[in-house]
Design a protein around this motif. Structure first.
Motif, short mmCIF file in Angstrom:
data_model
loop_
_atom_site.label_atom_id
_atom_site.label_comp_id
_atom_site.label_asym_id
_atom_site.label_seq_id
_atom_site.Cartn_x
_atom_site.Cartn_y
_atom_site.Cartn_z
N UNK A 31 0.84 -1.20 -0.04
CA UNK A 31 -0.01 0.14 0.02
C UNK A 31 0.98 1.22 -0.04
N UNK A 32 2.00 1.21 0.70
CA UNK A 32 3.06 2.50 0.74
C UNK A 32 3.43 2.50 -0.73
N UNK A 33 3.77 1.40 -1.30
CA UNK A 33 4.35 1.69 -2.74
C UNK A 33 3.21 2.20 -3.62
N UNK A 34 1.86 1.71 -3.50
CA UNK A 34 0.77 2.40 -4.37
C UNK A 34 0.88 4.04 -4.08
N UNK A 35 0.64 4.09 -2.87
CA UNK A 35 0.50 5.45 -2.49
C UNK A 35 1.59 6.38 -2.86
N UNK A 36 2.71 5.93 -2.80
CA UNK A 36 3.89 6.88 -3.12
C UNK A 36 4.64 6.68 -4.53
N UNK A 37 3.85 5.98 -5.57
CA UNK A 37 4.35 6.07 -6.86
C UNK A 37 5.62 5.20 -6.88
N UNK A 38 5.77 4.26 -6.03
CA UNK A 38 6.77 3.35 -6.19
C UNK A 38 6.69 1.75 -6.41
N UNK A 39 7.53 1.01 -6.96
CA UNK A 39 7.25 -0.31 -6.74
C UNK A 39 7.52 -1.09 -5.19
N UNK A 40 6.95 -2.14 -4.96
CA UNK A 40 6.85 -3.00 -3.85
C UNK A 40 8.41 -3.30 -3.46
N UNK A 41 8.87 -3.52 -4.62
CA UNK A 41 10.51 -3.94 -4.19
C UNK A 41 11.39 -2.91 -3.89
N UNK A 42 11.22 -1.74 -4.38
CA UNK A 42 11.80 -0.32 -3.77
C UNK A 42 11.67 -0.17 -2.57
N UNK A 43 10.36 -0.07 -2.08
CA UNK A 43 9.73 0.06 -0.75
C UNK A 43 10.49 -0.98 0.15
N UNK A 44 10.51 -2.26 -0.22
CA UNK A 44 11.04 -3.18 0.60
C UNK A 44 12.73 -2.89 0.89
N UNK A 45 13.22 -2.51 -0.17
CA UNK A 45 14.69 -2.37 0.02
C UNK A 45 15.14 -1.00 0.76
N UNK A 46 13.91 -0.07 0.81
CA UNK A 46 14.13 1.19 1.78
C UNK A 46 14.03 0.49 3.15
N UNK A 47 13.04 -0.11 3.41
CA UNK A 47 12.70 -0.63 4.75
C UNK A 47 13.82 -1.46 5.19
N UNK A 48 14.46 -2.21 4.18
CA UNK A 48 15.55 -3.06 4.97
C UNK A 48 17.01 -2.26 4.91
#
Length: 436
Positions: free
Chosen positions: A46-63
């Protein structure tokens, strides 16, 4: 990736938390995303959808394997997750500042007059109008019902604000205007008094809606009706409303003149200490706006002296001024001091009045909570000011009073220098929630 519709808002307690504020100051988006997931229940997809990112990028940022450096991406995250811009070192985002309440001036409703010659009769719209036209005259029971309606308007105005009362009050004013055509003697005299009060109430309702020129038109009509009725005391009441309107309209010199003329009219009606107390405080408001401390304090002292003279004589005062009790004296004195810039003197008076006021006086309490917040903000008491502003906001959303809503908007603008402080951020979140 196109963003889906943004979510409503992050929880206020998350925005106020030390961990969140530290993560935002450091622009630690790994921690920000983790807190959003845990505290707001917004998962990475959902973060990815809201922020215009891919889920993989969000996962990399969180990691912790990627960061965010480009300002346009940071702004996109702020907008997508509804993070106040000041928390991330950005300007206020477009969605953050609620649009100010807008009211458009409308042409005044046609005002009833007491005609010298018979006038054409308007087509009746209500059953009561139809029956009045059939009967051709008013009765004492009609007068009693009209007076009861006026008292009900007073209560509803204080509880819910005056803006929504305009159609009903103006309609009653037209109705009484038609009844006056056929009324004679004492009944006509009494109907003129009711018409004057309905015209004043119409003006007050438009004043509360911040439609000042229309309000002034109705107040002028009320003044003419009370003059025709020979009621100089009620003329003082109308002039006091016009004085307050002039204070709001940026014309303090006019406000002082009107308040003093109201005092002259009240004196002409005989000894009325409670009326005079209220009128001296209207004068004090205008002196305070002009920053004339000496004249303001003089007017406040006169108001207190007159109020002491009125004790035990409340039953002698006209019904329209009996709202002006000791609590009202306290709060109006506090407001005069707040307008003058004497916040330390104003705060305890307004706070005590708020403590005493009945919970059903929503419009008055909202107005007074605003002034308490204003006095606290003047003293740099940011957390207390935001708490009081929150009370004003909660009450303002439950009534229809553009005048009060405008005060809350003004208070928010005065908080902008403290935009990064947690209490202000929480207050702004409450403002956005109230509009959702």
């Amino acid at each position: 990736m196109a963003r889906s519709q943004a979510h409503r808002a992050l929880p206020a307690d998350l925005l106020a938390s030390a961990a969140w504020q530290e993560a935002c100051r450091a622009r630690d988006f790994a921690r920000i995303f983790q807190l959003v997931k845990v505290k707001a229940g917004i998962y990475p997809s959902r973060i990815a959808a809201l922020c215009g990112m891919t889920p993989s990028r969000v996962g990399e940022i969180m990691a912790g394997r990627r960061g965010l450096a480009h300002i346009d991406v940071i702004e996109r995250v702020a907008d997508g997750l509804r993070i106040p811009g000041a928390m991330l070192g950005l300007a206020h985002r477009p969605w953050e500042i609620p649009a100010p309440a807008r009211t458009e001036e409308r042409p005044p409703e046609p005002l009833p007059v007491v005609p010298d010659q018979p006038q054409p009769v308007e087509p009746p719209e209500e059953l009561d109008d139809l029956l009045a036209l059939v009967d051709g005259r008013a009765t004492r029971s009609t007068l009693t019902a009209l007076r009861s309606s006026v008292e009900d308007y007073w209560r509803r105005d204080n509880a819910h604000g005056g803006a929504t009362l305009r159609p009903a009050v103006v309609g009653h004013l037209r109705y009484v205007g038609r009844l006056l055509d056929a009324a004679e003697g004492d009944l006509r005299h009494d109907l003129q008094a009711v018409a004057a009060e309905l015209a004043r109430l119409s003006g007050w309702a438009y004043f509360d809606a911040r439609q000042y020129s229309t309000a002034r038109t109705y107040f002028t009509q009320a003044l003419k009706l009370s003059h025709a009725h020979g009621d100089s005391l009620f003329m003082a009441n109308v002039l006091s409303c016009m004085s307050l309107l002039a204070t709001y309209d940026g014309k303090p010199h006019d406000a002082i003149t009107l308040a003093c003329r109201a005092q002259d009219a009240a004196r002409a009606a005989g000894e009325q200490p409670l009326v005079m107390s209220m009128l001296h405080l209207r004068e004090a408001f205008a002196h305070a706006v002009m920053r004339d401390a000496y004249a303001c304090h003089q007017a406040v002292d006169c108001a207190r002296d007159q109020f002491e003279c009125s004790r035990g004589r409340e039953a002698e005062a006209p019904s329209w001024v009996r709202y002006f009790d000791e609590t009202k004296l306290l709060v109006d004195t506090g407001i005069a001091y707040a307008r003058l810039g004497k916040a330390a003197r104003a705060e305890p008076l307004i706070a005590e009045a708020l403590r005493r006021e009945n919970s059903d006086q929503r419009r008055g309490r909202a107005f007074h909570a605003y002034w308490l917040a204003s006095a606290q903000l003047q003293q740099g008491k940011l957390e207390q000011a935001c708490t009081s502003a929150g009370l004003a906001l909660d009450l303002a959303t439950a009534i229809d009073s553009p005048r009060v809503s405008g005060h809350v908007q003004e208070l928010h603008r005065r908080m902008l220098p403290y935009a990064r402080e947690a209490p202000v951020l929480v207050f702004e979140q409450r403002m956005r929630d109230s509009r959702s």
